[in-house]
Structures are given as structure tokens and as C-alpha cells.
Write a protein that holds these residues in place. Structure first.
Motif, PDB file in Angstrom:
ATOM      1  N   MET A   1      51.845  33.615  25.860  1.00  8.86           N
ATOM      2  CA  MET A   1      52.380  34.176  27.080  1.00  8.86           C
ATOM      3  C   MET A   1      51.265  34.910  27.814  1.00  8.86           C
ATOM      4  O   MET A   1      50.248  35.258  27.216  1.00  8.86           O
ATOM      5  N   TYR A   2      51.464  35.119  29.092  1.00  6.20           N
ATOM      6  CA  TYR A   2      50.491  35.844  29.905  1.00  6.20           C
ATOM      7  C   TYR A   2      51.105  37.194  30.253  1.00  6.20           C
ATOM      8  O   TYR A   2      52.267  37.261  30.677  1.00  6.20           O
ATOM      9  N   VAL A   3      50.364  38.269  30.052  1.00  5.90           N
ATOM     10  CA  VAL A   3      50.902  39.601  30.321  1.00  5.90           C
ATOM     11  C   VAL A   3      49.971  40.405  31.222  1.00  5.90           C
ATOM     12  O   VAL A   3      48.757  40.186  31.246  1.00  5.90           O
ATOM     13  N   VAL A   4      50.593  41.311  31.942  1.00  5.25           N
ATOM     14  CA  VAL A   4      49.880  42.352  32.680  1.00  5.25           C
ATOM     15  C   VAL A   4      50.376  43.661  32.090  1.00  5.25           C
ATOM     16  O   VAL A   4      51.588  43.912  32.043  1.00  5.25           O
ATOM     17  N   LEU A   5      49.461  44.471  31.589  1.00  7.06           N
ATOM     18  CA  LEU A   5      49.806  45.745  30.975  1.00  7.06           C
ATOM     19  C   LEU A   5      49.244  46.864  31.836  1.00  7.06           C
ATOM     20  O   LEU A   5      48.067  46.831  32.202  1.00  7.06           O
ATOM     21  N   VAL A   6      50.092  47.810  32.180  1.00  6.88           N
ATOM     22  CA  VAL A   6      49.654  48.980  32.951  1.00  6.88           C
ATOM     23  C   VAL A   6      50.134  50.234  32.218  1.00  6.88           C
ATOM     24  O   VAL A   6      51.187  50.228  31.590  1.00  6.88           O
ATOM     25  N   TYR A   7      49.340  51.276  32.279  1.00  8.19           N
ATOM     26  CA  TYR A   7      49.765  52.503  31.620  1.00  8.19           C
ATOM     27  C   TYR A   7      49.366  53.726  32.433  1.00  8.19           C
ATOM     28  O   TYR A   7      48.443  53.694  33.236  1.00  8.19           O
ATOM     29  N   ASP A   8      50.108  54.785  32.203  1.00  9.40           N
ATOM     30  CA  ASP A   8      49.844  56.079  32.814  1.00  9.40           C
ATOM     31  C   ASP A   8      49.956  57.105  31.693  1.00  9.40           C
ATOM     32  O   ASP A   8      51.051  57.353  31.186  1.00  9.40           O
ATOM     33  N   ILE A   9      48.820  57.628  31.275  1.00 10.82           N
ATOM     34  CA  ILE A   9      48.780  58.597  30.183  1.00 10.82           C
ATOM     35  C   ILE A   9      48.569  59.986  30.776  1.00 10.82           C
ATOM     36  O   ILE A   9      47.580  60.228  31.466  1.00 10.82           O
ATOM     37  N   SER A  10      49.500  60.866  30.513  1.00  9.96           N
ATOM     38  CA  SER A  10      49.424  62.229  31.026  1.00  9.96           C
ATOM     39  C   SER A  10      48.234  62.969  30.415  1.00  9.96           C
ATOM     40  O   SER A  10      47.825  62.689  29.287  1.00  9.96           O
ATOM     41  N   GLN A  11      47.704  63.915  31.138  1.00 11.65           N
ATOM     42  CA  GLN A  11      46.624  64.741  30.609  1.00 11.65           C
ATOM     43  C   GLN A  11      47.162  65.903  29.772  1.00 11.65           C
ATOM     44  O   GLN A  11      46.389  66.625  29.146  1.00 11.65           O
ATOM     45  N   ILE A  25      42.415  50.176  22.487  1.00 16.50           N
ATOM     46  CA  ILE A  25      43.354  49.228  21.882  1.00 16.50           C
ATOM     47  C   ILE A  25      43.673  48.112  22.868  1.00 16.50           C
ATOM     48  O   ILE A  25      43.668  46.929  22.507  1.00 16.50           O
ATOM     49  N   SER A  26      43.931  48.464  24.115  1.00 12.01           N
ATOM     50  CA  SER A  26      44.243  47.459  25.142  1.00 12.01           C
ATOM     51  C   SER A  26      43.096  46.474  25.304  1.00 12.01           C
ATOM     52  O   SER A  26      43.305  45.263  25.428  1.00 12.01           O
ATOM     53  N   LYS A  27      41.879  47.000  25.277  1.00 10.75           N
ATOM     54  CA  LYS A  27      40.692  46.168  25.479  1.00 10.75           C
ATOM     55  C   LYS A  27      40.472  45.178  24.333  1.00 10.75           C
ATOM     56  O   LYS A  27      39.850  44.135  24.515  1.00 10.75           O
ATOM     57  N   LYS A  28      40.993  45.488  23.141  1.00 11.91           N
ATOM     58  CA  LYS A  28      40.892  44.567  22.008  1.00 11.91           C
ATOM     59  C   LYS A  28      41.685  43.284  22.252  1.00 11.91           C
ATOM     60  O   LYS A  28      41.324  42.230  21.747  1.00 11.91           O
ATOM     61  N   TYR A  29      42.764  43.383  23.014  1.00  8.54           N
ATOM     62  CA  TYR A  29      43.691  42.267  23.167  1.00  8.54           C
ATOM     63  C   TYR A  29      43.661  41.608  24.549  1.00  8.54           C
ATOM     64  O   TYR A  29      44.005  40.438  24.676  1.00  8.54           O
ATOM     65  N   LEU A  30      43.284  42.369  25.573  1.00 10.54           N
ATOM     66  CA  LEU A  30      43.401  41.901  26.955  1.00 10.54           C
ATOM     67  C   LEU A  30      42.137  42.207  27.742  1.00 10.54           C
ATOM     68  O   LEU A  30      41.289  42.978  27.299  1.00 10.54           O
ATOM     69  N   SER A  31      42.031  41.634  28.923  1.00 10.57           N
ATOM     70  CA  SER A  31      40.885  41.880  29.814  1.00 10.57           C
ATOM     71  C   SER A  31      41.163  43.081  30.707  1.00 10.57           C
ATOM     72  O   SER A  31      42.227  43.172  31.316  1.00 10.57           O
ATOM     73  N   HIS A  32      40.186  43.965  30.782  1.00  7.63           N
ATOM     74  CA  HIS A  32      40.290  45.147  31.636  1.00  7.63           C
ATOM     75  C   HIS A  32      40.112  44.727  33.088  1.00  7.63           C
ATOM     76  O   HIS A  32      39.100  44.143  33.443  1.00  7.63           O
ATOM     77  N   LEU A  47      51.150  40.648  20.633  1.00  2.88           N
ATOM     78  CA  LEU A  47      51.781  41.674  21.468  1.00  2.88           C
ATOM     79  C   LEU A  47      52.484  42.716  20.599  1.00  2.88           C
ATOM     80  O   LEU A  47      52.406  43.921  20.865  1.00  2.88           O
ATOM     81  N   VAL A  48      53.133  42.267  19.548  1.00  2.00           N
ATOM     82  CA  VAL A  48      53.776  43.194  18.609  1.00  2.00           C
ATOM     83  C   VAL A  48      52.722  44.077  17.951  1.00  2.00           C
ATOM     84  O   VAL A  48      52.903  45.297  17.826  1.00  2.00           O
ATOM     85  N   TRP A  62      55.717  62.113  28.008  1.00  2.00           N
ATOM     86  CA  TRP A  62      54.734  62.248  29.067  1.00  2.00           C
ATOM     87  C   TRP A  62      54.151  60.927  29.575  1.00  2.00           C
ATOM     88  O   TRP A  62      53.709  60.842  30.713  1.00  2.00           O
ATOM     89  N   ASP A  63      54.066  59.912  28.713  1.00  2.00           N
ATOM     90  CA  ASP A  63      53.313  58.694  29.019  1.00  2.00           C
ATOM     91  C   ASP A  63      54.218  57.511  29.345  1.00  2.00           C
ATOM     92  O   ASP A  63      55.377  57.475  28.944  1.00  2.00           O
ATOM     93  N   SER A  64      53.629  56.529  30.031  1.00  2.00           N
ATOM     94  CA  SER A  64      54.355  55.321  30.396  1.00  2.00           C
ATOM     95  C   SER A  64      53.451  54.110  30.199  1.00  2.00           C
ATOM     96  O   SER A  64      52.290  54.122  30.615  1.00  2.00           O
ATOM     97  N   VAL A  65      53.985  53.078  29.552  1.00  2.00           N
ATOM     98  CA  VAL A  65      53.291  51.799  29.402  1.00  2.00           C
ATOM     99  C   VAL A  65      54.277  50.727  29.849  1.00  2.00           C
ATOM    100  O   VAL A  65      55.424  50.704  29.394  1.00  2.00           O
ATOM    101  N   ILE A  66      53.835  49.849  30.746  1.00  2.00           N
ATOM    102  CA  ILE A  66      54.686  48.769  31.242  1.00  2.00           C
ATOM    103  C   ILE A  66      53.977  47.450  30.983  1.00  2.00           C
ATOM    104  O   ILE A  66      52.789  47.314  31.271  1.00  2.00           O
ATOM    105  N   VAL A  67      54.711  46.478  30.432  1.00  2.00           N
ATOM    106  CA  VAL A  67      54.176  45.150  30.172  1.00  2.00           C
ATOM    107  C   VAL A  67      54.994  44.145  30.978  1.00  2.00           C
ATOM    108  O   VAL A  67      56.200  44.017  30.775  1.00  2.00           O
ATOM    109  N   PHE A  68      54.320  43.460  31.891  1.00  2.00           N
ATOM    110  CA  PHE A  68      54.941  42.385  32.658  1.00  2.00           C
ATOM    111  C   PHE A  68      54.593  41.085  31.944  1.00  2.00           C
ATOM    112  O   PHE A  68      53.424  40.825  31.685  1.00  2.00           O
ATOM    113  N   LYS A  69      55.605  40.266  31.650  1.00  2.00           N
ATOM    114  CA  LYS A  69      55.382  39.039  30.884  1.00  2.00           C
ATOM    115  C   LYS A  69      55.664  37.805  31.742  1.00  2.00           C
ATOM    116  O   LYS A  69      56.593  37.802  32.539  1.00  2.00           O
ATOM    117  N   SER A  70      54.867  36.769  31.494  1.00  2.00           N
ATOM    118  CA  SER A  70      55.056  35.484  32.147  1.00  2.00           C
ATOM    119  C   SER A  70      54.723  34.388  31.139  1.00  2.00           C
ATOM    120  O   SER A  70      53.921  34.600  30.232  1.00  2.00           O
TER     121      SER A  70
END
Length: 92
Positions: A1-11, A25-32, A47-48, A62-70
């Protein structure tokens, strides 16, 4: 599958350290792609695994991670507004 992962990590609550871990961790699996945005092909088991590796560093208060899947990248219509910096153009 193709994914777009976005995150917002609170300070809050040691956020800089959590952000750094989530980024690595994100960079291990996906392209920045841009700031806190990653995309790429990934299998369901990968993905799991990605989710399990991130879990200790995501503060659900505090934090949010969203994964859009296609199914595939070709089903994703990508449009650039402003500077076009397509870091995934090396994919065949």
C-alpha cells in the motif's frame, strides 16, 4: 500500500526528544517529504511495525499522527502549490 504519514508532536513534556524519535522511526520506513511529512510504499506488516515502534513516543494527550492510505501511488493525485520539491521523483 502507499501511505502518507503526517505528525504533530507537541513541545510539552519532553516533546523535542519525542519528535526526534518519531522522525527517525518514520525515516526507517518512508521517504521524508517535508517537515513532519513522510510517504512511500509499505506493507501491512511494516505499517504495524512502524506503529508499534512509535507507540512509546506518542503522547495521546498532546500528539497527533495521521496515516493516509491508498492501494498504490497512482491512485493518489499529488498537486504542488508553491515550491515544487518532489523528493519521491526517484521512484520508478
Amino acid at each position: 500500500m502507499y501511505v502518507v504519514l503526517v505528525y504533530d508532536i507537541s513541545q510539552e513534556k519532553n516533546g523535542a526528544k519525542r519528535w526526534s524519535k518519531v522522525f527517525k522511526i518514520s525515516k526507517k520506513y518512508l521517504s521524508h517529504i517535508q517537515n513532519s511529512v513522510f510517504e512511500g510504499e509499505i506493507s501491512k506488516p511494516q505499517l504495524v511495525q512502524l506503529q508499534q515502534e512509535m507507540k512509546p513516543y506518542i503522547d495521546t494527550e498532546w500528539d497527533s499522527v495521521i496515516v493516509f492510505k491508498s492501494r498504490q501511488e497512482k491512485w493518489l493525485d499529488k498537486e504542488f502549490w508553491g515550491k515544487k520539491e518532489d523528493k519521491t521523483s526517484f521512484f520508478l
